[in-house]
Design a protein around this motif. Structure first.
Motif, PDB file in Angstrom:
ATOM      1  N   ALA A  64       0.833  -1.207   0.000  1.00  0.00           N
ATOM      2  CA  ALA A  64       0.000   0.000   0.000  1.00  0.00           C
ATOM      3  C   ALA A  64       0.866   1.256   0.000  1.00  0.00           C
ATOM      4  O   ALA A  64       0.552   2.244  -0.664  1.00  0.00           O
ATOM      5  N   ARG A  65       1.975   1.205   0.732  1.00  0.00           N
ATOM      6  CA  ARG A  65       2.887   2.371   0.755  1.00  0.00           C
ATOM      7  C   ARG A  65       3.463   2.654  -0.620  1.00  0.00           C
ATOM      8  O   ARG A  65       3.706   3.798  -0.978  1.00  0.00           O
ATOM      9  N   ILE A  66       3.724   1.586  -1.390  1.00  0.00           N
ATOM     10  CA  ILE A  66       4.236   1.795  -2.751  1.00  0.00           C
ATOM     11  C   ILE A  66       3.253   2.644  -3.555  1.00  0.00           C
ATOM     12  O   ILE A  66       3.624   3.630  -4.179  1.00  0.00           O
TER      13      ILE A  66
ATOM     14  N   GLY B 247      -9.328   1.482  12.821  1.00  0.00           N
ATOM     15  CA  GLY B 247      -8.735   2.731  13.263  1.00  0.00           C
ATOM     16  C   GLY B 247      -8.727   3.814  12.192  1.00  0.00           C
ATOM     17  O   GLY B 247      -8.158   4.883  12.392  1.00  0.00           O
ATOM     18  N   GLY B 248      -9.313   3.540  11.015  1.00  0.00           N
ATOM     19  CA  GLY B 248      -9.383   4.555   9.966  1.00  0.00           C
ATOM     20  C   GLY B 248      -8.061   4.796   9.245  1.00  0.00           C
ATOM     21  O   GLY B 248      -7.813   5.893   8.739  1.00  0.00           O
ATOM     22  N   ASP B 249      -7.193   3.771   9.194  1.00  0.00           N
ATOM     23  CA  ASP B 249      -5.900   3.898   8.517  1.00  0.00           C
ATOM     24  C   ASP B 249      -6.042   3.462   7.051  1.00  0.00           C
ATOM     25  O   ASP B 249      -6.348   2.310   6.763  1.00  0.00           O
ATOM     26  N   LEU B 250      -5.833   4.389   6.126  1.00  0.00           N
ATOM     27  CA  LEU B 250      -6.064   4.094   4.703  1.00  0.00           C
ATOM     28  C   LEU B 250      -5.084   3.054   4.161  1.00  0.00           C
ATOM     29  O   LEU B 250      -5.403   2.287   3.261  1.00  0.00           O
ATOM     30  N   ARG B 251      -3.882   3.027   4.721  1.00  0.00           N
ATOM     31  CA  ARG B 251      -2.889   2.043   4.262  1.00  0.00           C
ATOM     32  C   ARG B 251      -3.356   0.625   4.619  1.00  0.00           C
ATOM     33  O   ARG B 251      -3.301  -0.288   3.812  1.00  0.00           O
TER      34      ARG B 251
ATOM     35  N   ASN C  70      -6.227  -4.497   2.971  1.00  0.00           N
ATOM     36  CA  ASN C  70      -7.310  -5.456   3.224  1.00  0.00           C
ATOM     37  C   ASN C  70      -8.347  -5.512   2.112  1.00  0.00           C
ATOM     38  O   ASN C  70      -9.155  -6.448   2.063  1.00  0.00           O
ATOM     39  N   LEU C  71      -8.362  -4.505   1.232  1.00  0.00           N
ATOM     40  CA  LEU C  71      -9.484  -4.309   0.314  1.00  0.00           C
ATOM     41  C   LEU C  71      -9.880  -5.557  -0.481  1.00  0.00           C
ATOM     42  O   LEU C  71     -11.016  -6.026  -0.401  1.00  0.00           O
TER      43      LEU C  71
END
Ligand code: TXA
Ligand code: MG
Length: 299
Positions: free
Chosen positions: A35-37, A249-253, A258-259
């Motif tokens: 996700a960070r990429i 926790g609302g963390d987009l990464r 998980n999507l």
């Protein structure tokens, strides 16, 4: 190489030289690092990534080889050839790296530094070209530093030999297909296979094979405030009554990581899926892009 491997093992990302262009690498199995990429590249959508393996044996652990794959791997690996093959169920590759597809692109790079890192890590790495979205692929370590304003460490392996990306051959359809022209001329691949490659989209291949993306069977309702009768609810940020929450926790990464896995899990239950609103910022833009495509009417 050992420092880079330790960084990747710990969930970090870094620039690595290959014989084609510099890649932006993460441990293939680490969804949040993947996700960070996407975050760092500033992509407004998720594109499937190439899995870089130590050798054909490691590649066989992530995808199912056929005759053509064996032959091409024998002839061109290590080297700038990428093969798209059916993903194995137990492949140690995050669903985000394959953008939810049931195929995976694999290659065995030739550059000694990226090979050393994969060897030290003992697991495959995913690496798109180390450029910001919509820009040219970098061919020196300085390019990579400049591209991300020094925010991403890079292993300096000198200028890349090929300077253009690997050739991508699709082997998951009915006939070998040239999905992306690249550092190995198509004619050399055709000579090795003994017959011509199909052009993408041409012939009897599934339409849009290259761009087709995972879509759930279930109907998707986006921006859902709550769950209606018969629906499953995919939450975000601690949504009340959610069957699964992309990130409590609302963390987009974490949500991006998980999507695809969560969509599949819910889809297997055969009921319509409601999805809570996801903020349209950072990785949320790509998550919403994917959700909108998955929700679009299908024939
Ligand atoms: O030379 C290269 O291939 C470089 C170095 C770093 O290895 N990597 C590279 O990655 O060019 P990237 O992410 O910039 O391009 C990968 C291409 C994308 O166009 C993507 O759509 C396609 O490979 N691809 C990846 N997985 C695929 C799949 N399962 N089916 C079809 N196309 C796929
Ligand atoms: Mg690229």
């Amino acid at each position: 190489m050992e420092d880079a491997a330790a960084l990747l093992a710990g969930g970090g990302i870094c620039g690595l030289p290959t014989e084609t262009v510099y890649g932006l690498a993460a441990l293939a199995s680490d969804g949040e690092a993947v996700a960070r990429i996407y975050e760092v590249k500033g992509r407004p959508s998720f594109n499937p990534l190439i899995v870089h393996c130590r050798d054909a044996e490691q590649a066989r652990q992530v995808v199912a080889f056929d005759h053509c794959a064996e032959r091409l791997a024998e002839a061109f690996w290590p080297g700038p050839l990428t093969l798209v093959l059916p993903k194995r169920d137990d492949a140690p590759v995050s669903g985000l790296a394959s953008a939810g597809l049931d195929t995976l692109a694999v290659r065995v790079p030739a550059h000694p530094l990226v090979r050393g890192v994969i060897e030290a890590l003992g697991s495959p790495v995913v690496a798109p070209s180390a450029n910001r979205s919509g820009r040219l692929s970098p061919t020196t370590a300085d390019d990579v530093l400049a591209e991300f304003a020094g925010a991403v460490p890079v292993l300096d392996g000198g200028p890349c030999e090929a300077g253009i990306e690997s050739t991508i051959i699709g082997l998951a359809g009915s006939r070998p297909t040239l999905l992306r022209p690249g550092a190995i001329p198509a004619s050399e691949i055709e000579a090795c296979l003994g017959h011509p490659l199909q052009a993408p989209g041409g012939g009897i291949e599934a339409p849009g094979m290259m761009t087709s993306h995972y879509a759930p069977d279930a109907a998707l309702r986006l921006g859902a405030g709550e769950k209606r009768r018969g629906e499953l609810l995919l939450g975000f940020g601690g949504t009340e009554g959610a069957d699964l929450d992309l990130s409590a926790g609302g963390d987009l990464r974490e949500a991006a990581a998980n999507l695809f896995g969560f969509l599949r899990q819910l889809d297997r239950q055969g009921r319509p899926i409601a999805v809570a609103p996801i903020p349209e910022k950072g990785l949320g833009v790509a998550i919403n892009d994917r959700l909108r495509r998955a929700a679009a009417p299908r024939r």
